[in-house]
Design an enzyme around this catalytic site. Structure first.
Site, PDB file in Angstrom:
ATOM      1  N   LYS A 188     -10.021   5.474   3.208  1.00 29.23           N
ATOM      2  CA  LYS A 188      -8.322   4.727   3.386  1.00 29.23           C
ATOM      3  C   LYS A 188      -8.362   4.410   1.773  1.00 29.23           C
ATOM      4  O   LYS A 188      -9.051   3.370   1.534  1.00 29.23           O
ATOM      5  CB  LYS A 188      -9.032   3.711   4.526  1.00 29.23           C
ATOM      6  CG  LYS A 188      -8.137   3.133   5.452  1.00 29.23           C
ATOM      7  CD  LYS A 188      -8.584   1.888   6.188  1.00 29.23           C
ATOM      8  CE  LYS A 188      -6.719   1.172   6.552  1.00 29.23           C
ATOM      9  NZ  LYS A 188      -7.101  -0.485   7.254  1.00 29.23           N
ATOM     10  N   LYS A 209     -15.331  -1.940   2.136  1.00 24.12           N
ATOM     11  CA  LYS A 209     -14.989  -2.625   1.495  1.00 24.12           C
ATOM     12  C   LYS A 209     -16.163  -3.599   0.608  1.00 24.12           C
ATOM     13  O   LYS A 209     -16.718  -4.369   0.518  1.00 24.12           O
ATOM     14  CB  LYS A 209     -13.818  -3.585   1.569  1.00 24.12           C
ATOM     15  CG  LYS A 209     -12.933  -2.864   2.281  1.00 24.12           C
ATOM     16  CD  LYS A 209     -11.943  -4.164   2.429  1.00 24.12           C
ATOM     17  CE  LYS A 209     -10.860  -3.272   3.432  1.00 24.12           C
ATOM     18  NZ  LYS A 209      -9.753  -4.972   4.091  1.00 24.12           N
ATOM     19  N   ASP A 245      -4.556  -0.268  11.621  1.00 28.09           N
ATOM     20  CA  ASP A 245      -5.056  -1.594  11.975  1.00 28.09           C
ATOM     21  C   ASP A 245      -4.224  -2.970  12.460  1.00 28.09           C
ATOM     22  O   ASP A 245      -2.833  -2.679  11.430  1.00 28.09           O
ATOM     23  CB  ASP A 245      -4.929  -1.594  10.432  1.00 28.09           C
ATOM     24  CG  ASP A 245      -5.889  -2.380   9.536  1.00 28.09           C
ATOM     25  OD1 ASP A 245      -6.086  -3.105  10.724  1.00 28.09           O
ATOM     26  OD2 ASP A 245      -6.291  -2.905   8.810  1.00 28.09           O
ATOM     27  N   GLU A 292      -7.969  -0.121  13.812  1.00 25.26           N
ATOM     28  CA  GLU A 292      -9.313  -1.313  13.141  1.00 25.26           C
ATOM     29  C   GLU A 292      -8.728  -2.378  13.394  1.00 25.26           C
ATOM     30  O   GLU A 292      -7.571  -3.260  13.926  1.00 25.26           O
ATOM     31  CB  GLU A 292      -8.918  -0.749  12.188  1.00 25.26           C
ATOM     32  CG  GLU A 292      -9.773  -2.026  10.865  1.00 25.26           C
ATOM     33  CD  GLU A 292      -9.501  -1.362   9.508  1.00 25.26           C
ATOM     34  OE1 GLU A 292      -9.041   0.376   9.511  1.00 25.26           O
ATOM     35  OE2 GLU A 292      -8.924  -1.973   8.683  1.00 25.26           O
ATOM     36  N   ARG A 309      -8.052  -2.448  -0.867  1.00 24.08           N
ATOM     37  CA  ARG A 309      -7.837  -2.711  -0.718  1.00 24.08           C
ATOM     38  C   ARG A 309      -6.369  -3.313  -0.716  1.00 24.08           C
ATOM     39  O   ARG A 309      -5.562  -1.917  -1.168  1.00 24.08           O
ATOM     40  CB  ARG A 309      -8.578  -4.170  -1.745  1.00 24.08           C
ATOM     41  CG  ARG A 309      -9.895  -3.945  -0.989  1.00 24.08           C
ATOM     42  CD  ARG A 309      -9.839  -5.271  -1.008  1.00 24.08           C
ATOM     43  NE  ARG A 309     -10.119  -6.295   0.497  1.00 24.08           N
ATOM     44  CZ  ARG A 309     -10.998  -7.162   1.489  1.00 24.08           C
ATOM     45  NH1 ARG A 309     -11.438  -7.503   0.387  1.00 24.08           N
ATOM     46  NH2 ARG A 309     -10.445  -7.834   2.118  1.00 24.08           N
ATOM     47  N   ASP A 345     -13.436  -4.532  10.351  1.00 25.75           N
ATOM     48  CA  ASP A 345     -13.018  -5.069   9.126  1.00 25.75           C
ATOM     49  C   ASP A 345     -13.428  -6.098   8.642  1.00 25.75           C
ATOM     50  O   ASP A 345     -13.862  -6.071   8.393  1.00 25.75           O
ATOM     51  CB  ASP A 345     -11.642  -4.130   8.926  1.00 25.75           C
ATOM     52  CG  ASP A 345     -11.275  -4.226   7.016  1.00 25.75           C
ATOM     53  OD1 ASP A 345     -12.067  -5.608   6.112  1.00 25.75           O
ATOM     54  OD2 ASP A 345     -10.020  -4.736   7.741  1.00 25.75           O
ATOM     55  N   GLU A 351       0.786  -1.269  -0.180  1.00 30.91           N
ATOM     56  CA  GLU A 351       0.138   0.085  -0.412  1.00 30.91           C
ATOM     57  C   GLU A 351       0.981   1.238  -0.229  1.00 30.91           C
ATOM     58  O   GLU A 351       0.270   1.929   0.265  1.00 30.91           O
ATOM     59  CB  GLU A 351      -0.567   0.369   1.370  1.00 30.91           C
ATOM     60  CG  GLU A 351      -2.117  -1.455   1.440  1.00 30.91           C
ATOM     61  CD  GLU A 351      -2.719  -0.602   2.451  1.00 30.91           C
ATOM     62  OE1 GLU A 351      -2.914  -0.177   3.200  1.00 30.91           O
ATOM     63  OE2 GLU A 351      -4.191  -1.440   1.953  1.00 30.91           O
TER      64      GLU A 351
HETATM   65  P1  PGA Z   1      -6.885  -5.984   2.934  1.00 27.32           P
HETATM   66  O1  PGA Z   1      -5.901  -5.356   3.941  1.00 27.32           O
HETATM   67  O2  PGA Z   1      -6.447  -5.303   1.143  1.00 27.32           O
HETATM   68  O3  PGA Z   1      -5.512  -7.287   2.062  1.00 27.32           O
HETATM   69  O4  PGA Z   1      -7.417  -7.234   3.114  1.00 27.32           O
HETATM   70  C1  PGA Z   1      -5.942  -4.264   4.145  1.00 27.32           C
HETATM   71  C2  PGA Z   1      -6.792  -4.045   5.067  1.00 27.32           C
HETATM   72  O5  PGA Z   1      -7.382  -4.718   6.371  1.00 27.32           O
HETATM   73  O6  PGA Z   1      -7.572  -2.900   5.491  1.00 27.32           O
HETATM   74 ZN    ZN Z   2      -8.126  -3.736   7.950  1.00 31.16          ZN
END
Ligand code: PGA
Ligand code: ZN
Length: 396
Positions: free
Chosen positions: A370, A319, A227, A270, A348, A294, A197
């Site tokens: 986010k 998400k 998180d 989170e 993600r 989440d 990220e």
């Molecule tokens: P992921 O994680 O997109 O790899 O599932 C992002 C998060 O946990 O916020």
């Molecule tokens: Zn998360």
């Protein structure tokens, strides 16, 4: 009387594109617009499956029945229910997976916006006057996003308080850059590496990082948070910090988390516990921190209702591909707003250049989005927020 000319689905096609991790992603083109779906690395076990078979096979299979969507007449967001009706009559998630419906719905919405010659957020919510969301930025990262070579917590986050989204985007970037410098000085093992990220990967310990973030909090107008992605740390009833060689019982873990919140003034936390421990979340939620679900809630209305009833969280990550449907994700946003929970629209770890979530966050007027701080697939969303803000300044 308003005369609305509906958009007719005249062309549809799925293809494979590449995502930010170099994996295959699905893109769907509808009329003259296209959109794609992201992919997670630390997925919740209660998420809808993204792809039930190889992406190639999903794309081939979808293209073999794509004509079933031709002729649908779309006028507004609510008309996605017609799309879902066809999708589920053809086999739904078991056959195509959640990511296929997400890419399809995003593409339909984008095509609709083009049809009306308006930005998508405006089609979704004509009343919106300003960009409400502020970007929650992942600045230092570890966990599954950094091969477990960084800290055990997945994300260390900053949330700016600014008048405009433009200022927020650049404040996050400035702090990200400054943190790179600080790590260069204080972390002997720092290689300047960034994770999926775009967050810095450091060899520093959790509390050393939080110490640095506290300094940042003193210096700039930002709140800080983490998180934990605690499901990834949970094994046989225990929480394990591999990097720090520490093992905690559930009770010790709750105490540890509460202490971190208190000591470092964490505003945001989170997934502090593993994804089935609604009661443990509720313990942490007694602190004043914005405790967010989440993996706990996976954008699933039933789980969000349960979290609300048990007072497990104050905020909920949204998400779309966790639940595989924009309509269902919106239902969760509505529920959150009605009950005073904070909805947070999120990217993600595996992303494409698709910017639909920027429009959803603006249209749904959620306070937080986010979506990372740097890197092409992250700035695709941030730059769209800047464009939307300018559009609103000019036209509303
Ligand atoms: P992921 O994680 O997109 O790899 O599932 C992002 C998060 O946990 O916020
Ligand atoms: Zn998360």
């Amino acid at each position: 009387m308003k005369l609305v000319v509906k958009m007719i689905v005249e062309k549809i096609k799925a293809r494979i594109i590449i995502n930010s991790r170099g994996e295959k992603a699905i893109e769907i083109e509808v009329n003259n617009a296209y959109a794609s779906a992201p992919s997670g690395a630390s997925k919740g076990k209660n998420e809808v499956v993204a792809f039930p078979k190889e992406v190639e096979d999903v794309v081939k299979d979808f293209n073999s029945v794509k004509d079933k969507f031709l002729g649908l007449k779309i006028e507004s967001f609510e008309d996605l229910d017609q799309v879902e009706e066809v999708f589920f009559s053809l086999g739904g998630f078991e056959r195509f997976g959640g990511n296929t419906l997400v890419a399809l719905e995003f593409a339909i919405l984008k095509a609709l916006a083009k049809h009306y010659r308006l930005p998508l957020f405006k089609v979704l919510n004509p009343e919106v006057k300003e960009v409400v969301p502020r970007p929650l930025g992942n600045v230092i990262g570890g966990g599954a996003h950094a091969l477990w070579r960084g800290p055990d917590f997945q994300e260390f986050l900053i949330l700016p308080k600014t008048k405009t989204v433009r200022e927020a985007v650049f404040l996050n970037a400035k702090i990200h850059r400054e943190l790179g410098q600080i790590l260069k000085e204080r972390d002997k093992g720092f290689l300047g590496a960034k994770n999926d990220e775009g967050a810095w990967v450091t060899t520093l310990k959790i509390e050393e990082i939080l110490e640095i973030l506290s300094e940042i909090k003193e210096k700039y107008n930002v709140k800080i948070g983490v998180d934990v992605a605690a499901s990834q740390l949970y094994k046989n009833g225990k929480y394990i910090l591999r990097k720090e060689n520490k093992e905690f019982s559930r009770e010790e873990w709750i105490e540890y988390i509460k202490e971190l919140i208190e000591t470092y003034g964490l505003y945001y936390i989170e997934d502090p516990l593993y994804e089935e421990d609604f009661e443990g979340f509720a313990e942490v939620n007694k602190t004043k921190a914005l405790v967010v679900g989440d993996d706990l809630t996976v954008t699933n209305i039933k789980r969000v209702m349960k979290a609300y009833e048990k007072r497990s969280v104050k905020g909920v990550i949204i998400k779309v591909n966790q639940i595989g449907s924009v309509l269902k994700a919106y239902e969760v946003v509505e529920f959150c707003k009605k009950k005073g929970l904070v909805p947070i629209v999120s990217h993600r770890s595996g992303e494409t250049e698709d910017n639909t979530i920027a429009h959803l966050a603006v249209a749904w007027e959620v306070p937080i989005i986010k979506t990372g701080v740097v890197q092409g697939e992250r700035i695709a969303k941030l730059n769209e927020l800047i464009r939307i803000e300018e559009w609103l300044e000019e036209y509303s």
